[in-house]
Structures are given as C-alpha cells and as structure tokens.
Design a protein around this motif. Structure first.
Motif, mmCIF file in Angstrom:
data_model
loop_
_atom_site.group_PDB
_atom_site.id
_atom_site.type_symbol
_atom_site.label_atom_id
_atom_site.label_comp_id
_atom_site.label_asym_id
_atom_site.label_seq_id
_atom_site.Cartn_x
_atom_site.Cartn_y
_atom_site.Cartn_z
ATOM 1 N N ALA A 23 50.781 95.692 48.127
ATOM 2 C CA ALA A 23 50.439 94.807 47.004
ATOM 3 C C ALA A 23 51.166 93.482 47.190
ATOM 4 O O ALA A 23 52.385 93.418 47.082
ATOM 5 N N GLY A 29 54.745 90.980 52.418
ATOM 6 C CA GLY A 29 53.570 91.856 52.424
ATOM 7 C C GLY A 29 52.768 91.760 53.712
ATOM 8 O O GLY A 29 52.380 92.785 54.292
ATOM 9 N N ALA A 48 46.718 89.005 44.781
ATOM 10 C CA ALA A 48 46.277 88.432 43.498
ATOM 11 C C ALA A 48 45.470 87.153 43.686
ATOM 12 O O ALA A 48 44.560 86.866 42.911
ATOM 13 N N VAL A 91 58.539 77.405 41.889
ATOM 14 C CA VAL A 91 57.332 77.115 42.685
ATOM 15 C C VAL A 91 57.040 78.299 43.601
ATOM 16 O O VAL A 91 57.919 78.769 44.336
ATOM 17 N N ALA A 93 53.323 80.302 45.670
ATOM 18 C CA ALA A 93 51.875 80.250 45.879
ATOM 19 C C ALA A 93 51.248 81.571 45.453
ATOM 20 O O ALA A 93 51.925 82.595 45.362
ATOM 21 N N LEU A 95 48.075 83.222 46.969
ATOM 22 C CA LEU A 95 47.063 83.071 48.009
ATOM 23 C C LEU A 95 47.142 84.255 48.956
ATOM 24 O O LEU A 95 48.226 84.822 49.121
ATOM 25 N N ILE A 102 52.312 77.228 51.612
ATOM 26 C CA ILE A 102 52.713 75.933 51.030
ATOM 27 C C ILE A 102 54.159 75.593 51.355
ATOM 28 O O ILE A 102 54.677 74.586 50.879
ATOM 29 N N ALA A 105 57.918 75.697 56.219
ATOM 30 C CA ALA A 105 57.874 76.388 57.511
ATOM 31 C C ALA A 105 59.234 76.455 58.201
ATOM 32 O O ALA A 105 59.303 76.683 59.414
ATOM 33 N N ILE A 106 60.299 76.269 57.459
ATOM 34 C CA ILE A 106 61.636 76.297 58.063
ATOM 35 C C ILE A 106 61.984 77.745 58.422
ATOM 36 O O ILE A 106 61.852 78.647 57.592
ATOM 37 N N LEU A 190 53.193 70.998 52.004
ATOM 38 C CA LEU A 190 53.098 71.578 50.666
ATOM 39 C C LEU A 190 51.646 71.870 50.273
ATOM 40 O O LEU A 190 51.361 72.830 49.569
ATOM 41 N N PRO A 222 44.749 90.923 41.453
ATOM 42 C CA PRO A 222 46.112 91.223 41.005
ATOM 43 C C PRO A 222 46.283 92.708 40.671
ATOM 44 O O PRO A 222 45.486 93.264 39.910
ATOM 45 N N VAL A 223 47.280 93.303 41.268
ATOM 46 C CA VAL A 223 47.554 94.719 40.974
ATOM 47 C C VAL A 223 48.203 94.802 39.603
ATOM 48 O O VAL A 223 49.180 94.098 39.323
ATOM 49 N N ALA A 266 59.650 87.855 44.303
ATOM 50 C CA ALA A 266 60.811 88.055 43.432
ATOM 51 C C ALA A 266 60.461 87.858 41.964
ATOM 52 O O ALA A 266 61.231 88.244 41.088
ATOM 53 N N SER A 447 62.808 77.479 44.529
ATOM 54 C CA SER A 447 61.763 77.899 45.471
ATOM 55 C C SER A 447 62.231 79.034 46.390
ATOM 56 O O SER A 447 61.405 79.694 46.998
ATOM 57 N N ASP A 480 59.804 92.839 49.948
ATOM 58 C CA ASP A 480 59.723 91.375 49.853
ATOM 59 C C ASP A 480 61.049 90.832 49.341
ATOM 60 O O ASP A 480 62.046 91.554 49.301
ATOM 61 N N PRO A 492 64.740 81.607 53.309
ATOM 62 C CA PRO A 492 64.619 83.074 53.355
ATOM 63 C C PRO A 492 63.443 83.684 54.107
ATOM 64 O O PRO A 492 63.453 84.881 54.384
#
Ligand SMILES: Cc1cc2nc3c(=O)[nH]c(=O)nc-3n(C[C@H](O)[C@H](O)[C@H](O)COP(=O)(O)OP(=O)(O)OC[C@H]3O[C@@H](n4cnc5c(N)ncnc54)[C@H](O)[C@@H]3O)c2cc1C
Lengths: 510, 130
Positions: A23, A29, A48, A91, A93, A95, A102, A105-106, A190, A222-223, A266, A447, A480, A492
C-alpha cells in the motif's frame, strides 16, 4: 509475463489476488514491491494517487499543486495555533512513484552514526547494518543512475554556495542525485522532470513490475483499511478516488496470501493502521522531521534561480556539531513570492530582484517529536513543533548562511525572520543572534518526515519489531519513512529505499 | 466573492513601474478554475483570507471601513501592515493570499518574459487511465 494496471473505476466492487500487496508506491513502497516481484512473487501495488508519465507532468506551480502534491499540499503540522505554535506546511506527493517524483533527487548514504545508534538503542543491527544497507544502496545507485551534479545542473546559485563553503574552509560538495548526466538544469525537479533525467520508479521499477513480473498496479486507489483475520493481515480494501474531482468510485479489495506491506508515508502509514483497528501504545507517536528554512541573498549580478537543478550543492560540515545540513535550494517564482516578506508595493519591489536572488537553506536535525493520527473528520492530523534548541540551530545556521552570502558579494540578505529587519546589510549579521526563538517567526517547511510506526525492540515505544512486522499482527509490515525511529541528519530517500529492499528481501528468504 | 478575490489579489501583487502585477490581468478565470478544482479547505481558507483582509483596516490603520473602500495608497499601507502584524493569524492571512496569488502571478507570460523565462506550456493534467 504481463500484469495489469487498473486506474479509477466506477460501478461494481472489484477483487484482486496476489502474493503480497504493497500500500503506497513511493520511495519505500516501490523499492519493496520491485524486490518482491523480482524474487518471483505476484505483487499488487496499490497507490492513492494517479499514474502520470513524465510527458504529462505539469510545468506551472498551480499544476504541480493540483496534479502532484498530496491534496494540494494542504496538510500542515500544528500545535496550538491560538497559542504560541506555528502552522507548518508538509509537502508530499500523491502519485504512482510517490514523493521522489517531485523531490530534488538528492542521494545520501545512511550515515554510519545513524546505523550505530539504531544498533545500540533499538537493537536493529541484525537487520539494518552497513553491509545490508550498503549493498542495497549500491544497487539503487546503479539502477537509478546516481551521478554527481555538474555542468548545467549546477546553476549560478549552486556554484556561488559551493565557493562560499570553500572560502569558509567548510566541507561543501556537488550533490549526488538520481539524475542522468544529461540534466539540462531546467530547475523543474519540483514539478517532476519531463525529460526523464530524474530516474524514478513510475517509469522504471513500476512498469517492470507490471510488464515483466506479472504485477498488478492499482492507481487512484487509496487504501482505507488493512484486512485482518485471526490476528493476521490478509489484504487491503478501499475505494477508488477520481484524481480530479475527488469523487469516490468503486470498492476494491486485494487479498494477499503472503502478506501486506504498508508504505503510505510518515503521514499515511500510522493513520492507515489506526483505521484498520490496530491499537498499539506507540502507534502515531515518535513523529519526527528535518524542518527547513532558507535565507536569501541579493546580488548585483544575476543568480537566476531558474537555471540549474533545484538543489545542486550541500554541506555536511555542521551536521554533527550543530545539527543542520546546509543546501542550496532554488525556488520557482510562484513559491518565492510567498517566501519574501511584505505585501503590496513593498513585496513587488522585492520581487523585482528575483533574478538577483539566491536562496540557501538549513535542514535542521530536530529534537522535536510529534504525533500523527487519523482525525474525526476522516483526515490526518500532525502535531509537531520544533523545540527551542531546534530554533537555536536554525538561527545559528541562518547567520552562517548570511555570512556566506555576503562573502560572495551579496549586497543585502533577506533573513525571512519575523521580528528581524526584513533586509540586512553586511554589518548587521549579528542581528541573527537575537532573532526571536518563536516558531511563528520562521517560514518552516517540512519535507523530510519520519516515524509514527517506529521500529524498535521495546513494545511500549515501537510499532514495528526489528524483524519489521507490526507487533501483534502476523504478515503485516511497514516499509517506509514511518518506520524510521530517528532523524537522519541527511536526505532520507536513499535510506528509505534501502531499508524497504532489505525488509522485502528478508520476506523472500523467510 | 469572485470580484472581491480578484481585487484583493491585485492589491497584494500590484503592478510597479518595473513589473506587471495581478491588477494588470483578469484573474477571474484563474479564481474560477481554483474554485472548481481545489479542495474545500483551500477554497475556504482563501475566501476567509479575502474577507479578513477586507475587514481589518480598523486593526491596521484605525479606519473603520472595508479595504475595498479605501484609496489605493491606503490599501497598500493596509496590506503591508497586515503582513507585518504582531498577530500571527493575521500574518497567515497575507501568506495565504501570497501563496494563491503567487500561483497566478508567477505564471503570467508577460512577467516571465520580463525575467527572460519561457512561458509555461499548458498543464495537461493527464494521467494513465489504463
Ligand atoms: C519537495 C521535496 C523534496 C525532497 N527532496 C529530497 C531529496 O532530494 N532527497 C531525499 O532523499 N529526500 C527528499 N525528500 C524526501 C523524500 O522524497 C521522502 O522522504 C520519501 O519520498 C519518503 O518515502 P515514503 O515511501 O515514506 O513516502 P512517499 O514517497 O511520500 O510515498 C508514499 C506514497 O503512498 C501513497 N499513499 C498514501 N496513503 C495511501 C493510502 N492510504 N493508500 C495507498 N497509497 C497511499 C502516497 O500517495 C505516496 O505516493 C523530499 C521531499 C519533498 C517533499
């Protein structure tokens, strides 16, 4: 072996079967799902949000809030807003592929001190250690084309920050990102990288899961609950939701023979377990973050934040000594307008300088601990406020950033702190020393989020045991950011992906 | 409400000699789109912010009139004072107006041209249906 993708559906309820159901399809995930699928299991990935291809990503910030952010970015962390607490935006996403689409990419490897701390305090060393995490991080770096930012990706603001760090004698580096070297520095991280230079699961791992591994992908799905029978997780259920109208569609149920992996983030995983009737003392507790805030320098020459990667340069110099990570962060004009102080003509005169502005930020490795829970309106409530010590960390870091801007020729700095002058000159950096220690005076953003289903040995303070199962329920796992029991002090996603892969691989071996 | 919102956003982002503001364009299509597409909380917070912006000149300027009846110079002084109010929730009103107004302002093609930035193509909003 081709699988299926099922987006928003109306009408009769639909049922699916799999070995495992995951989920949430974000950093955790997607990484867990592809690991299980490659091991030969039939995996259902239930997300979701909608599945958007890079060609369909928006360009404007309006489109980004509408199409990419979770519920238009309306989730906030609050304490008591009528008291002394601030309203802090969160913030994320929503998707297929999750927040990495978004994000900047660090890619930073899990610091050794974090793993040592987890070993000592939480007894996690058998599962998450240098060897297990390191091996997965090697794999992720290969598969997601992690490279050091260079060339057009650097941009004038990033280059100036790197020089400021070097001049200061501090550690500074071009960021490693899951971005191909072809990055043109279009500052669209972003909004999602339409050129596919940012390598994300929605066009790599998830199509592989569906097209080559026989997996099922449910999007706009969405579960609502994990299905529990006789103390065991047997699947998930929910109702499709139209991504534009938010209208509810048909009911779906996915039954999973081998287990359920929760990776709803989270802010999503603990509420999902709560909705499923799981009652554990630590569920929703231990919520943490790296709250961030920026300081803007205004330069005589153009800094053109719209050129380069959204984030190209960082410093770990003060991670341990102060508890901050410094980063360059360029903002699109729309967001910059909200960050700059004032309104009316005063605001507009400041915005005239947009091309001459550079913003560098501090992400604070905060002590603050909060909670996340399902609220009575059916939404999610996050209670969280940086502590006085966290504010001191930010204040110290902000002062250093102001000094760095001036060292590179900025003629003024916009501190972004209510209660300080809105613009300061090189002789006024000391004003940071007495800046208010009040969260309402800073433009915090959250974030990097952790916890709510914390890993650990102690049943009173953890939701997930060191073998990653949810306490008291068989065949239910959290994979996650919600499981991470501390802050990291670094970005993270790499840790989350690696932990999810390690966890999934243990299931394969079990 | 549509007209009042458009007017208010134009006061928060007014044109200057150097830059076009939201008073230089018709923001009503943008507001209509937002009203159609945004979730209730965003819409409700925006409407509440517009109303409070207009009802608070008494607090900022000591003038017992709604902002929309004030002279342009006074509205500007009101907007500036509200953004620097000691009351946190009043500052948040301006932040909300700036956040939403900023979405329209930063996407203005004439503004982006001034900053030598390409105009945004239309956001398709598409997603995989199958
Ligand atoms: C703007 C921004 C920039 C960032 N930059 C970086 C960076 O450069 N480097 C870095 O390391 N980290 C960065 N991060 C943080 C990083 O992206 C996150 O820490 C990471 O993606 C979290 O992974 P996750 O799997 O816990 O959650 P997510 O990646 O958020 O994925 C969770 C997914 O679960 C879905 N979901 C939620 N509820 C449900 C439900 N009930 N049913 C089904 N699906 C559900 C969500 O829609 C979402 O797609 C950034 C974050 C933001 C917001």
């Amino acid at each position: 072996m081709s699988g299926r993708h099922v987006a928003f559906q109306e009408g009769a309820a639909q049922a699916f079967d799999a070995d495992y159901v995951v989920a949430g399809s974000g950093a955790g995930g997607a990484a867990a799902a592809i690991t299980l699928a490659r091991a030969g299991f039939r995996v259902a990935l239930v997300e979701a949000g909608p599945w958007r291809d890079p060609e369909d990503y928006p360009s404007s910030m309006y489109g980004t809030m509408r199409d990419m952010f979770a519920d238009w970015g309306q989730l906030v962390a609050m304490g008591n807003p009528l008291g002394k607490d601030a309203i802090i935006p969160i913030v994320q996403a929503k998707l297929v592929g999750g927040t990495p689409i978004i994000n900047s990419a660090i890619v930073v490897r899990t610091p050794g001190d974090v793993l040592a701390d987890w070993r000592e305090r939480f007894g996690l060393g058998d599962v998450f250690n240098e060897a297990s995490i390191g091996a997965k991080q090697d794999q992720i770096e290969r598969e997601l084309s992690v490279t050091e930012t260079a060339g057009a990706g650097m941009g004038p603001s990033g280059a100036a920050m790197l020089k400021a760090l070097i001049d200061r004698g501090a550690e500074g580096h071009a960021i490693h990102r899951n971005v191909r070297a072809a990055c043109e520095g279009a500052m669209q991280c972003l909004q999602g990288c339409k050129r596919r230079n940012k390598r994300t699961a929605n066009f790599l791992w998830i199509p592989e899961l569906q097209n080559e591994r026989g997996g099922i992908v449910l999007s706009c799905a969405p579960v609502d609950r994990v299905l529990l029978e006789n103390g065991q997780a047997v699947g998930v259920t929910g109702r499709w939701q139209h991504p534009q109208t938010r209208q509810k569609g048909a009911t779906f149920t996915v039954r999973a023979k081998r287990g359920v992996l929760v990776a709803a983030s989270a802010t999503g995983s603990a509420p999902l377990l709560q909705r499923s009737g799981i009652r554990l003392p630590a569920l929703g507790q231990g919520w943490r973050a790296h709250p961030g805030a920026g300081v803007v320098g205004v330069y005589p020459e153009t800094m053109d934040m719209h050129k380069g990667a959204s984030q190209a340069v960082a410093s770990l110099q003060y991670r341990e000594s102060i508890g901050i990570k410094m980063e360059h962060l360029s903002l699109p004009m729309e967001l910059f307008a909200a960050r700059v102080g004032g309104a009316g003509q005063t605001l507009m005169h400041k915005l005239e300088d947009y091309r001459h502005c550079a913003m560098w930020v501090n992400a604070v490795r905060a002590d603050a601990v909060g909670t996340v829970k399902q609220n009575w309106l059916g939404g999610v409530s996050v209670t969280y406020q940086p502590t006085k010590k966290d504010l001191e960390r930010l204040r110290t870091g902000s002062k250093m950033i102001a000094e760095m801007h001036f060292s590179q020729g900025a003629y003024k700095v916009l501190p972004g702190v209510f209660g300080m002058k809105s613009e300061i000159g090189p002789d006024e950096v000391h004003l940071f020393d007495t800046a208010p220690l009040d969260n309402r005076c800073y433009t915090w953003v959250l974030s990097h989020l952790f916890g709510g289903c914390n890993l650990g040995k102690d049943p009173q303070t953890s939701v997930v045991a060191p073998d990653l199962h949810v306490r008291g329920v068989r065949k239910l796992h959290v994979v996650d950011a919600a499981a991470i029991p501390t802050t990291l002090g670094v970005n993270p996603q790499h840790t989350i992906m690696a932990m999810a892969m390690v966890a999934a691989e243990r299931l394969v071996g079990a | 409400m549509l007209h009042l919102t458009a007017w208010t956003l134009g006061r928060v982002f007014p044109s200057t000699a150097a830059l076009p503001g939201l008073d230089a364009i018709d923001t009503k299509p943008f507001i209509r789109q937002l009203a159609r597409e945004a979730p209730f909380t965003i819409r409700a917070t925006l409407w509440a912010s517009v109303l409070l912006f207009n009802l608070t000149p008494l607090l900022t300027l000591g003038i017992p009139l709604p902002a929309f009846l004030l002279s342009p110079a006074r509205v500007d002084a009101h907007a500036q004072k509200l953004s620097g109010s000691n009351i946190y929730l009043l500052r948040q009103i301006v932040l909300m107006l700036k956040t939403i107004g900023g979405l329209a302002w930063g996407a203005m093609p004439e503004l982006r041209a001034k900053f030598e930035m390409p105009a945004y193509p239309e956001d398709s909003g598409r997603w995989r249906q199958s």
